[in-house]
Design a protein around this motif. Structure first.
Motif, PDB file in Angstrom:
ATOM      1  N   ALA A   1       0.756  -1.448  -0.156  1.00 45.19           N
ATOM      2  CA  ALA A   1       0.265   0.077  -0.447  1.00 45.19           C
ATOM      3  C   ALA A   1       0.839   1.159   0.107  1.00 45.19           C
ATOM      4  CB  ALA A   1      -0.874  -0.019   1.181  1.00 45.19           C
ATOM      5  N   PHE A   2       1.739   1.218   0.707  1.00 40.81           N
ATOM      6  CA  PHE A   2       2.303   2.189   0.356  1.00 40.81           C
ATOM      7  C   PHE A   2       3.706   2.722  -0.077  1.00 40.81           C
ATOM      8  CE2 PHE A   2       6.942   5.040   2.506  1.00 40.81           C
ATOM      9  CZ  PHE A   2       5.717   6.173   2.700  1.00 40.81           C
ATOM     10  N   SER A   3       4.067   1.758  -0.967  1.00 45.05           N
ATOM     11  CA  SER A   3       4.956   1.665  -2.031  1.00 45.05           C
ATOM     12  C   SER A   3       4.233   1.973  -2.859  1.00 45.05           C
ATOM     13  CB  SER A   3       5.784   0.833  -2.316  1.00 45.05           C
ATOM     14  OG  SER A   3       4.603  -0.209  -2.791  1.00 45.05           O
ATOM     15  N   THR A   4       2.633   1.406  -3.568  1.00 46.79           N
ATOM     16  CA  THR A   4       1.966   1.803  -3.742  1.00 46.79           C
ATOM     17  C   THR A   4       1.516   3.006  -4.511  1.00 46.79           C
ATOM     18  OG1 THR A   4       1.405  -0.904  -4.507  1.00 46.79           O
ATOM     19  CG2 THR A   4      -0.009   0.754  -5.685  1.00 46.79           C
ATOM     20  N   LEU A   5       0.618   3.643  -3.424  1.00 49.05           N
ATOM     21  CA  LEU A   5       0.613   5.073  -3.411  1.00 49.05           C
ATOM     22  C   LEU A   5       1.515   6.374  -3.568  1.00 49.05           C
ATOM     23  CD1 LEU A   5      -2.283   4.755  -0.268  1.00 49.05           C
ATOM     24  CD2 LEU A   5      -2.489   4.945  -1.991  1.00 49.05           C
ATOM     25  N   LEU A   6       2.727   5.977  -3.170  1.00 49.88           N
ATOM     26  CA  LEU A   6       4.167   6.972  -2.894  1.00 49.88           C
ATOM     27  C   LEU A   6       4.645   7.197  -4.601  1.00 49.88           C
ATOM     28  CD1 LEU A   6       5.361   8.762  -1.632  1.00 49.88           C
ATOM     29  CD2 LEU A   6       7.091   7.553  -1.112  1.00 49.88           C
ATOM     30  N   SER A   7       4.264   6.008  -5.019  1.00 51.67           N
ATOM     31  CA  SER A   7       4.710   5.749  -6.326  1.00 51.67           C
ATOM     32  C   SER A   7       4.349   6.440  -7.289  1.00 51.67           C
ATOM     33  CB  SER A   7       5.902   4.102  -6.824  1.00 51.67           C
ATOM     34  OG  SER A   7       4.525   2.793  -6.928  1.00 51.67           O
ATOM     35  N   SER A   8       5.283   6.255  -8.662  1.00 48.82           N
ATOM     36  CA  SER A   8       4.223   6.798  -9.971  1.00 48.82           C
ATOM     37  C   SER A   8       4.401   5.310 -11.308  1.00 48.82           C
ATOM     38  CB  SER A   8       5.138   8.341 -11.171  1.00 48.82           C
ATOM     39  OG  SER A   8       6.266   7.952 -10.940  1.00 48.82           O
ATOM     40  N   VAL A   9       5.341   4.947 -10.638  1.00 46.46           N
ATOM     41  CA  VAL A   9       5.202   3.616 -11.829  1.00 46.46           C
ATOM     42  C   VAL A   9       5.262   2.035 -11.014  1.00 46.46           C
ATOM     43  CG1 VAL A   9       6.283   1.834 -13.293  1.00 46.46           C
ATOM     44  CG2 VAL A   9       6.177   4.064 -13.502  1.00 46.46           C
ATOM     45  N   GLN A  10       4.092   1.495 -10.452  1.00 46.12           N
ATOM     46  CA  GLN A  10       4.008  -0.010  -9.406  1.00 46.12           C
ATOM     47  C   GLN A  10       5.375  -1.657 -10.268  1.00 46.12           C
ATOM     48  OE1 GLN A  10       5.858  -1.463  -7.170  1.00 46.12           O
ATOM     49  NE2 GLN A  10       3.732  -1.041  -5.826  1.00 46.12           N
ATOM     50  N   ILE A  11       5.553  -1.644 -10.478  1.00 46.53           N
ATOM     51  CA  ILE A  11       6.374  -2.658 -11.301  1.00 46.53           C
ATOM     52  C   ILE A  11       5.311  -4.001 -10.682  1.00 46.53           C
ATOM     53  CG2 ILE A  11       8.064  -4.398 -11.746  1.00 46.53           C
ATOM     54  CD1 ILE A  11       9.580  -1.904 -12.821  1.00 46.53           C
ATOM     55  N   TYR A  12       4.610  -5.339 -10.661  1.00 43.16           N
ATOM     56  CA  TYR A  12       4.469  -6.286 -10.222  1.00 43.16           C
ATOM     57  C   TYR A  12       5.457  -8.119 -10.726  1.00 43.16           C
ATOM     58  CZ  TYR A  12       1.166  -8.833  -6.903  1.00 43.16           C
ATOM     59  OH  TYR A  12       0.764  -9.814  -5.625  1.00 43.16           O
ATOM     60  N   ASN A  13       5.965  -8.035  -9.374  1.00 39.73           N
ATOM     61  CA  ASN A  13       6.847  -9.125 -10.267  1.00 39.73           C
ATOM     62  C   ASN A  13       6.317 -10.006  -9.725  1.00 39.73           C
ATOM     63  OD1 ASN A  13       9.604  -9.082 -11.250  1.00 39.73           O
ATOM     64  ND2 ASN A  13      10.523 -10.893  -9.108  1.00 39.73           N
ATOM     65  N   MET A  14       5.789 -10.952 -10.716  1.00 36.30           N
ATOM     66  CA  MET A  14       5.718 -12.007 -11.048  1.00 36.30           C
ATOM     67  C   MET A  14       6.610 -13.277 -11.381  1.00 36.30           C
ATOM     68  SD  MET A  14       1.880 -11.402 -11.087  1.00 36.30           S
ATOM     69  CE  MET A  14       2.795 -10.302 -12.720  1.00 36.30           C
TER      70      MET A  14
ATOM     71  N   PHE B   1      -4.420   5.970  -9.059  1.00 38.85           N
ATOM     72  CA  PHE B   1      -2.807   5.020  -8.566  1.00 38.85           C
ATOM     73  C   PHE B   1      -2.330   5.234 -10.652  1.00 38.85           C
ATOM     74  CE2 PHE B   1      -5.459   2.953  -6.028  1.00 38.85           C
ATOM     75  CZ  PHE B   1      -4.836   3.064  -4.500  1.00 38.85           C
ATOM     76  N   GLN B   2      -1.157   4.874 -10.360  1.00 36.97           N
ATOM     77  CA  GLN B   2      -0.566   5.946 -12.233  1.00 36.97           C
ATOM     78  C   GLN B   2      -0.472   4.796 -12.910  1.00 36.97           C
ATOM     79  OE1 GLN B   2       1.453   9.187 -10.097  1.00 36.97           O
ATOM     80  NE2 GLN B   2       1.113   9.301 -12.563  1.00 36.97           N
ATOM     81  N   SER B   3       0.813   4.006 -12.927  1.00 36.02           N
ATOM     82  CA  SER B   3       1.059   3.234 -13.803  1.00 36.02           C
ATOM     83  C   SER B   3       1.781   1.431 -13.005  1.00 36.02           C
ATOM     84  CB  SER B   3       2.292   3.218 -14.252  1.00 36.02           C
ATOM     85  OG  SER B   3       2.154   4.610 -15.465  1.00 36.02           O
ATOM     86  N   LEU B   4       0.536   0.742 -13.747  1.00 34.87           N
ATOM     87  CA  LEU B   4       1.142  -0.807 -13.030  1.00 34.87           C
ATOM     88  C   LEU B   4       1.926  -1.635 -13.816  1.00 34.87           C
ATOM     89  CD1 LEU B   4       0.583  -2.682 -11.211  1.00 34.87           C
ATOM     90  CD2 LEU B   4      -1.531  -3.392 -11.959  1.00 34.87           C
ATOM     91  N   MET B   5       2.854  -1.767 -14.082  1.00 36.55           N
ATOM     92  CA  MET B   5       3.784  -3.048 -15.081  1.00 36.55           C
ATOM     93  C   MET B   5       3.677  -4.137 -14.017  1.00 36.55           C
ATOM     94  SD  MET B   5       5.199  -3.673 -17.959  1.00 36.55           S
ATOM     95  CE  MET B   5       5.523  -1.954 -18.517  1.00 36.55           C
ATOM     96  N   LEU B   6       2.220  -5.008 -14.487  1.00 38.23           N
ATOM     97  CA  LEU B   6       2.621  -6.646 -14.130  1.00 38.23           C
ATOM     98  C   LEU B   6       4.016  -7.605 -15.199  1.00 38.23           C
ATOM     99  CD1 LEU B   6      -1.035  -7.502 -14.694  1.00 38.23           C
ATOM    100  CD2 LEU B   6       0.522  -6.754 -12.205  1.00 38.23           C
ATOM    101  N   LEU B   7       5.278  -7.513 -14.464  1.00 40.77           N
ATOM    102  CA  LEU B   7       6.348  -8.031 -14.961  1.00 40.77           C
ATOM    103  C   LEU B   7       5.867  -9.508 -14.550  1.00 40.77           C
ATOM    104  CD1 LEU B   7       8.896  -8.215 -16.579  1.00 40.77           C
ATOM    105  CD2 LEU B   7      10.065  -6.984 -14.547  1.00 40.77           C
TER     106      LEU B   7
ATOM    107  N   ILE C   1       7.608  15.827  -2.097  1.00 45.53           N
ATOM    108  CA  ILE C   1       7.115  14.768  -2.378  1.00 45.53           C
ATOM    109  C   ILE C   1       7.233  14.060  -0.701  1.00 45.53           C
ATOM    110  CG2 ILE C   1       8.172  12.621  -2.617  1.00 45.53           C
ATOM    111  CD1 ILE C   1       7.300  13.082  -4.928  1.00 45.53           C
ATOM    112  N   LEU C   2       8.756  14.935  -0.579  1.00 52.76           N
ATOM    113  CA  LEU C   2       7.953  14.538   1.406  1.00 52.76           C
ATOM    114  C   LEU C   2       7.126  14.866   1.926  1.00 52.76           C
ATOM    115  CD1 LEU C   2      10.247  14.388   3.605  1.00 52.76           C
ATOM    116  CD2 LEU C   2      10.295  16.997   3.819  1.00 52.76           C
ATOM    117  N   ASN C   3       6.368  15.768   1.769  1.00 50.29           N
ATOM    118  CA  ASN C   3       5.116  16.030   2.462  1.00 50.29           C
ATOM    119  C   ASN C   3       4.071  14.574   1.514  1.00 50.29           C
ATOM    120  OD1 ASN C   3       1.973  17.492   3.593  1.00 50.29           O
ATOM    121  ND2 ASN C   3       1.910  17.675   1.339  1.00 50.29           N
ATOM    122  N   LEU C   4       4.131  14.579   0.803  1.00 50.41           N
ATOM    123  CA  LEU C   4       2.954  13.787   0.393  1.00 50.41           C
ATOM    124  C   LEU C   4       3.986  12.137   1.039  1.00 50.41           C
ATOM    125  CD1 LEU C   4       0.727  11.935  -1.194  1.00 50.41           C
ATOM    126  CD2 LEU C   4       2.815  11.814  -3.113  1.00 50.41           C
ATOM    127  N   SER C   5       4.726  11.851   0.965  1.00 52.99           N
ATOM    128  CA  SER C   5       5.303  10.726   1.885  1.00 52.99           C
ATOM    129  C   SER C   5       4.565  10.981   3.486  1.00 52.99           C
ATOM    130  CB  SER C   5       7.126  10.271   2.104  1.00 52.99           C
ATOM    131  OG  SER C   5       7.032  11.385   2.074  1.00 52.99           O
TER     132      SER C   5
END
Length: 720
Positions: A155-168, A200-206, A320-324
């Motif tokens: 949750a923390f990494s996805t809300l903070l990031s603009s690109v979430q690589i979901y590694n499988m 949420f912005q970009s999700l890369m299913l890898l 970014i500091l405020n958001l994080s």
């Protein structure tokens, strides 16, 4: 594949301004007992980096199950960026695989919490936009810390990031997508378009180690595979159906990439390299893997790297500091899955991001105003204009359903801008003071130099144009206050020149006064019967009259009071020096008159002796009669002396002193004659009365013309 690769690699994607910072992996979010700990200092240092601070930010985070190569992939991405985004290093077989983010093979999880790479990368995409790329590595799911921890990290990494690589590995299935289950609740309010936009912005299913020939490796094969898998009708679990149905609505962009197997050595199936990742080299990776890795990195950085947004607004590094911080507070209070609260906090972050932007715009505009050294009235007028612009932009761009946010953040914005105004006024005041001091110092320097010129060379320097303040103007690159101070300088120069003219006139008057004093005192010295005390008295009178006359004349001149007083003091001092010279002349004059007196009195005594000589030659004169003759002579002489005009000016005491002196001198002569009386008997003759009176008149005449008028008498008698 090669044509596609050539097309992609011909784009303008490039690294901007590479730097020599080696970078290192730092732990941002650390799991602790009953919660987490965030290293805010590390984040501050990162967002303050020049490549990040004022640029749009892309945070690329990688998550997924443990031991499936997340850290390994990030290390390869860092190597790609460090190689100036050139894939040539993949053709260097002896190049070791980096271990920036520590990774090991085996079943035990290695990464804990969230780690970041301390070095950001400023890249220019093929559309010409520049973004700062920050890399996150997250703790793997199913690492033994529990589902709650897995969900928190995700949750923390996805809300903070603009690109979430979901590694499988191997495939997309329900178990792999379970971490996304917690986010389906956000779709109720934020799935498509809300006041905050898509969260949420970009999700890369890898999908790694892909071996199914039905779909080719790469982005295009991944797209086809993802569409089929997410629309799998065989799935009956309602939660999993919800995940598949809403995942495309939660994220603005969803892509899928299929990567082939990297090779047995990398996967550590080759026992020779077990637990020794530092020995893995580029040559250990399969050629197929390296080819698709090139394409994946290029597409990831060029097509998936949308800058981080909050509520549809791009935020930059210093925001970014405020958001994080807000997200961490939600995580710490276990409210990150509270949809209502999270959306409210994200809306607040959206407002604060807009506020920061408006403050920055206001600050930049006001900086230009304060740098122009305009008046404070102008500053206030410009402030009102820019404040109004900021309020208009705030009202137009901050659309929210939280009424309290709208009003409260508006007031905070007004307060912040007011504080910025005060800061600019202070800076402006300080800079104005510094600038004015430079002009004042230079003005004094020029005045001093010009004064030295005109006082050293007289009025000739007036024909030479004095220096102006161009040097200060050129140094500062602005003409602020130049004309004001230059006009003041010219006025002061004219005043200085006028003052010098006055000083010269005062000096001439001073010389005239001294000359007049000298002439008067020269006459005073020769005045009859003037003693030394009388001379001092005359000096005091003459000095006072001279200084009084000088000051009276000064009042008619356009001179400064200080200059008049200074010249007056100098005049008084010079008169003192002149009086010393007068005393010397007076002393010389008195010595001369003393000699003249002594010479004249010798003649008086000589006449007396002639008279006595005539008397003593009378044959009838007896020695006892000589005293009577002497006394009668003295009486007759005194009687005649008193009749003289010069004697009428003498005081009684002075007259007596002269008579006493004369009697004493003649009496001494008488005694000498009396002792020699008997010898004169031999040459006694008859002397007539007329001869005696004629001789007495001669003596009296000498007193009148010589001895009697000498000033030396008074000085001599006073000393005696």
């Amino acid at each position: 594949m090669s044509d596609y690769l050539a097309q992609k690699l011909s784009s303008l994607l490039k690294l901007v301004a590479p730097n020599s910072d080696p970078g290192c992996a730092l732990q941002l979010l650390k799991p602790i007992e009953n919660g987490y700990e965030m290293d805010k200092v590390t984040l501050v240092n990162l967002v303050e980096h020049p490549a990040v601070k004022n640029n749009p930010v892309v945070i690329i985070s990688i998550c997924g199950a443990k031991r499936e190569g997340k850290s390994f992939l990030l290390n390869l991405l860092i190597k790609y960026l460090e190689s100036n985004m050139q894939e040539a290093w993949l053709n260097e077989p002896d190049t070791p695989i980096p271990t920036h983010f520590s990774w090991k093979s085996g079943r035990k999880a290695h990464t804990q919490g969230i780690w970041l790479w301390s070095k950001p990368y400023l890249i220019q995409k093929s559309n010409g936009h520049k973004v700062a790329v920050i890399l996150f590595d997250t703790e793997g799911s199913y690492s033994g810390t529990g589902k709650q921890n897995d969900s928190d990290i995700f949750a923390f990494s996805t809300l903070l990031s603009s690109v979430q690589i979901y590694n499988m590995k191997d495939e997309i299935n329900e178990l792999k997508l379970e971490s996304l289950a917690a986010f389906t609740s956000y779709t109720e309010r934020a799935g498509t378009k809300t006041e905050s936009g898509q969260i949420f912005q970009s999700l890369m299913l890898l999908v790694r180690d892909w071996t199914d020939d039905e779909f080719q490796c790469g982005v295009e094969g991944g797209r086809k595979y993802m569409e089929e898998e997410l629309q799998n009708k065989k799935v009956t679990d309602e939660d999993l159906i919800a995940i598949r149905d809403k995942i495309s609505k939660v994220f603005r962009q969803v892509k899928c990439t299929l990567l082939p197997y990297p090779g047995a050595i990398v996967d550590n199936k080759d026992k020779r390299h077990r637990q020794n990742t530092t020995q893995v080299k580029v040559s250990d990776m399969s050629g197929d893997f390296k080819e698709h890795l090139r394409i994946f990195f290029h597409i990831l950085l060029d097509e998936c790297t949308e800058p981080k947004e909050v509520g549809g607004r791009i935020i930059k590094g210093d925001e970014i500091l405020n958001l994080s911080t807000k997200l961490f507070n939600l995580l710490r209070t276990k409210e990150i899955f509270n949809v209502s609260l999270t959306l409210k906090e994200l809306d607040a972050a959206k407002a604060q991001t807009l506020m920061q932007q408006l403050q920055k715009e206001y600050d930049e505009k006001m900086l230009a105003i304060s740098k122009s050294y305009c008046s404070e009235t102008t500053v206030d007028e410009e402030h009102k204009k820019y404040l109004h612009q900021a309020m208009e932009k705030y009202n137009n761009e901050y659309n929210t359903s939280y009424t309290s946010h709208k009003n409260s953040f508006k007031q905070l914005l007004i307060d912040a801008i007011t504080n910025l105004l005060n800061k600019h006024k202070q800076v402006r005041s300080a800079e104005e003071g510094e600038l004015r001091k430079k002009y004042e110092d230079m003005t004094e320097e020029i005045l001093t130099e010009h004064w030295s010129q005109i006082t050293g060379s007289g009025f000739q320097a007036f024909g030479t144009k004095p220096k102006d303040l161009n040097s200060v103007q050129c140094e500062l690159g602005t003409d602020a206050y130049y004309y004001e101070y230059n006009a003041k300088l010219m006025r002061k120069i004219r005043i200085a020149e006028s003052r010098w003219e006055c000083i010269k006139q005062l000096s001439e008057m001073q010389r005239d006064c001294i000359n007049d004093y000298k002439k008067i005192m020269e006459k005073v010295i020769k005045k009859d019967f003037l003693t030394k005390d009388g001379l001092e008295e005359q000096n005091q009178i003459c000095r006072k009259k001279t200084i009084k006359r000088f000051k009276a004349n000064c009042e008619l001149k356009d001179a400064l009071v200080d200059d008049i007083q200074k010249q007056s003091n100098e005049l008084d001092q010079q008169l003192s020096e002149q009086y010393k010279a007068v005393l010397v002349v007076y002393q010389e004059y008195m010595e001369l008159k003393q000699k003249e007196f002594e010479a004249d009195f010798e003649k008086v005594k000589k006449s007396y002796m002639e008279y006595i000589d005539m008397i003593t030659r009378n044959k009838y004169l007896q020695p006892d009669d000589l005293q009577i003759v002497h006394d009668n002579f003295i009486k007759m002489m005194i009687c005649e002396l008193k009749k003289l005009d010069s004697a009428t000016n003498m005081k009684f005491e002075e007259e007596n002193q002269l008579i006493t002196y004369t009697k004493q001198q003649l009496t001494d002569q008488y005694k000498h004659i009396s002792d020699d009386m008997e010898k004169r008997k031999e040459d006694i003759r008859e002397v007539s009365h007329e001869e005696v009176m004629e001789l007495i008149k001669k003596i009296i005449y000498r007193f009148e013309k010589g001895v009697w008028k000498q000033n030396w008498f008074r000085q001599t008698f006073q000393q005696n």
